[in-house]
Motif scaffolding. Structure first.
Motif, PDB file in Angstrom:
ATOM      1  N   VAL A  16       0.830  -1.208   0.000  1.00  0.00           N
ATOM      2  CA  VAL A  16       0.000   0.000   0.000  1.00  0.00           C
ATOM      3  C   VAL A  16       0.865   1.258   0.000  1.00  0.00           C
ATOM      4  O   VAL A  16       0.608   2.206  -0.755  1.00  0.00           O
ATOM      5  CB  VAL A  16      -0.953  -0.008   1.209  1.00  0.00           C
ATOM      6  N   SER A  20       0.994   3.763  -3.206  1.00  0.00           N
ATOM      7  CA  SER A  20       0.577   5.145  -2.950  1.00  0.00           C
ATOM      8  C   SER A  20       1.685   6.120  -3.328  1.00  0.00           C
ATOM      9  O   SER A  20       1.425   7.174  -3.927  1.00  0.00           O
ATOM     10  CB  SER A  20       0.217   5.318  -1.468  1.00  0.00           C
ATOM     11  N   PHE A 220      -6.621  -0.247  -1.637  1.00  0.00           N
ATOM     12  CA  PHE A 220      -5.657  -0.014  -0.563  1.00  0.00           C
ATOM     13  C   PHE A 220      -6.247  -0.443   0.783  1.00  0.00           C
ATOM     14  O   PHE A 220      -5.590  -1.120   1.582  1.00  0.00           O
ATOM     15  CB  PHE A 220      -5.277   1.465  -0.495  1.00  0.00           C
TER      16      PHE A 220
END
Length: 266
Positions: A16, A20, A220
């Motif tokens: 994640v 990101s 996510f």
């Protein structure tokens, strides 16, 4: 011991955080160089023009590897927890296949820009979001099948909410993008990276991009629910030597060597 040092919980966390970061760095670079508009561009638009497309592609390829590792660990964990329940075994295998296909799509999206090879890019997006959504759905069913014996109901409800979030976002994105690219708002929208409020189809474009970002956030959130589960699993590598040398000789029995997949000294 920190929470991310327990078991393999660092895997979904790294997935994640890294993905990101790929989105954020590409977005900042693209906006700074005026390659896209600051207000909700398509995620892939932030990785269409050099130099951000190089960063976007490299980081998403690594994200795809992290995603495959996370999906595989989840597969092994479910298999170990429910080795004899037929429906769980089948769903678990289906989830593994869907997850790997989604990761393949992520790699295609990373390496084929929509302005260069549109068909390959769209195929990758369909695999990423389509197979990824089905993967989330299958894992949610598995969570339902495994509660309350394996884990509590709370995990199931959280994952179910994330799947609903993903489904609403996917429906909004598909509906608006289908209307937008129907031909009524222009024929060269694929190459268009800058939108003005007075452009035809601007509202549909904004809804589509917002839904795409929203869908990514639901992904996510879903992988973050694995952190607690992964704190309770570790994998080891088992090395089986067929001889004490590497010459072409008859194999002889040797003691197996077993080590952790990742050393704690790293």
């Amino acid at each position: 011991m920190w929470w991310f040092q327990q078991g393999l919980s660092f895997l979904p966390s790294a997935l994640v955080i890294w993905t990101s970061a790929a989105f954020i760095f590409s977005y900042i670079t693209a906006v700074t160089l005026h390659h896209v508009d600051p207000a909700l561009p398509y995620i892939s638009d932030t990785g269409t023009v050099a130099p951000e497309k190089c960063l976007f592609g490299a980081m998403l390829n690594i994200a795809a590897v992290l995603c495959i590792a996370t999906i595989y660990v989840r597969y092994k964990q479910v298999h170990a927890l429910s080795p004899e329940e037929n429906i769980i075994i089948k769903l678990n295998k289906a989830g593994l296949v869907l997850g790997i296909l989604s990761c393949l799509g992520l790699s295609l999206v990373a390496n084929f820009q929509k302005t260069t090879l549109f068909f390959a890019h769209v195929s990758g997006a369909v695999l990423t979001f389509g197979m990824g959504s089905l993967y989330m759905f299958v894992q949610t069913i598995l969570s339902y099948q495994m509660q309350p014996k394996i884990h509590g109901k709370q995990v199931f409800w959280i994952r179910l909410l994330l799947v609903v979030w993903c489904g609403v976002s996917a429906f909004s994105m598909l509906t608006c993008s289908s209307i937008l690219y129907s031909g009524d708002f222009g024929t060269d929208l694929v190459q268009k990276l800058h939108w003005n409020p007075e452009d035809k189809g601007y509202v549909l474009h904004m809804v589509t991009t917002a839904a795409e970002w929203s869908m990514s956030f639901s992904f996510f959130g879903f992988f973050l629910t694995y952190i607690r589960d992964f704190q309770k699993i570790s994998l080891r590598v088992e090395t089986n030597l067929h001889g004490l040398t590497l010459y072409d000789t008859a194999p002889c029995p040797v003691i197996d060597e077993r080590t952790q997949l990742l050393s704690r000294d790293l």
